[in-house]
Scaffold this active site. Structure first.
Site, mmCIF file in Angstrom:
data_model
loop_
_atom_site.group_PDB
_atom_site.id
_atom_site.type_symbol
_atom_site.label_atom_id
_atom_site.label_comp_id
_atom_site.label_asym_id
_atom_site.label_seq_id
_atom_site.Cartn_x
_atom_site.Cartn_y
_atom_site.Cartn_z
ATOM 1 C CG HIS A 38 -2.754 -52.481 -16.258
ATOM 2 N ND1 HIS A 38 -3.784 -52.824 -17.286
ATOM 3 C CD2 HIS A 38 -3.416 -51.747 -15.006
ATOM 4 C CE1 HIS A 38 -5.171 -51.985 -16.523
ATOM 5 N NE2 HIS A 38 -4.993 -51.218 -16.105
ATOM 6 C CE LYS B 82 4.574 -38.855 -14.005
ATOM 7 N NZ LYS B 82 5.474 -38.669 -14.181
ATOM 8 C CB VAL C 13 2.670 -48.386 -21.784
ATOM 9 C CG1 VAL C 13 3.325 -49.398 -23.079
ATOM 10 C CG2 VAL C 13 3.473 -48.379 -20.527
#
Ligand code: PAF
Length: 283
Positions: free
Chosen positions: A37, A149, A177
């Site tokens: 985030h 994504k 990530v």
């Protein structure tokens, strides 16, 4: 950093920034924030004058009520992450503010993208996502909104939704990530216990193996799927929800592997449902 539970106050603040010609980036979240985030927030801060984050665990998108009740919450920690990730405003609505009178009976659908993957195994999920985003986009009329994504299908569905309904907003997809070992960061990872953290790495191992077979020239999706499935089946703790290879733009099945290809997996490890994907381009 402004923190507000009041949609009118939030909208007024954003309209005031826009009247000063300041651009606004928005990252909607369900909280229990992590580095993935923070990456969205920092990206938004780099591309916009102001960055807004919403934190709301949306009951309308959980097809499993148990999953909703178990969704982790850490508002204090979330606000710390927002503060250190250049966020200017955090919107923290409660359920009654978001859905006065309860969750409305309306069905928002993008049928050509709401098939396969999560649309099939989590009926009603994307309808709930589009419902909450419609409400959030009215309160937060940002110039750009940022989506990870890791939730690839969500990213495609939202991008199309905003386009066909004419929201004056750009949808930006941001790469997943991962931990140093390759695990896609997710709020649900926090619920993995002991050995499950190791077993969770089999998802990315299967995806990377599939990707390398395709890069080596394999054209038959069923051959690739068999090899990937063997990796997942090597753990008795993993219960595969779906494993699919699709066209990365249309989410259609591919008889022959070419173009931009999505490899996607969802699996349960104990009580925890994880998803991950990779895309690969071949001619
Ligand atoms: O990706 C999420 O966290 C949620 O689906 C979203 C976009 C915040 C809507 O509740």
């Amino acid at each position: 950093m402004i923190v507000s539970k009041d949609p009118n106050e939030v909208r007024d603040q954003i309209l005031s920034w826009k009247s000063e010609k300041l651009s606004v980036g928005f990252a909607p979240t369900m909280g229990f924030l992590h580095e993935g985030h923070a990456n969205l927030f920092v990206r938004s801060a780099g591309e916009n004058s102001k960055t807004v984050v919403s934190i709301f665990v949306n009951p309308a998108q959980f097809n499993d009520p148990e999953d909703y009740l178990k969704y982790p919450i850490n508002t204090e920690g979330d606000l710390e992450i927002c503060k250190s990730s250049k966020v200017d405003l955090v919107y923290l609505p409660d359920k009654d503010t978001m859905y006065p009178g309860g969750i409305p009976e309306v069905e928002l659908r993008i049928p050509h993208l709401m098939k396969n993957l999560d649309a099939t195994t989590r009926p009603g999920h994307f309808e709930g996502v589009l419902l909450v985003l419609s409400r959030l986009f009215h309160t937060i009329p940002a110039d750009r909104s940022y989506f990870g994504k890791k939730d690839y299908q969500q990213y495609l569905v939202v991008k199309e939704f905003v386009k066909v309904l004419g929201f004056p907003m750009e949808i930006i997809g941001v790469d997943t990530v991962r931990s140093a070992e390759g695990l896609a960061l997710s709020s649900r990872n926090a619920r993995l216990i002991g050995q499950e953290k190791e077993e969770a790495l089999l998802l990315i191992r299967a995806l990377r193996l599939g990707e390398s077979l395709i890069r080596q020239g394999e054209k038959d999706p069923s051959e690739v799927l068999t090899v990937m499935r063997d990796v997942l089946d090597s753990s008795s703790k993993i219960q595969t929800d779906y494993l699919e290879i699709l066209d990365a733009n249309t989410l259609e099945e591919l008889p022959i592997l070419k173009g931009e290809i999505l490899l996607a997996v969802a699996a349960f490890l104990g009580q925890v449902r994880l998803i991950d994907n990779l895309t690969v381009k071949v001619s």
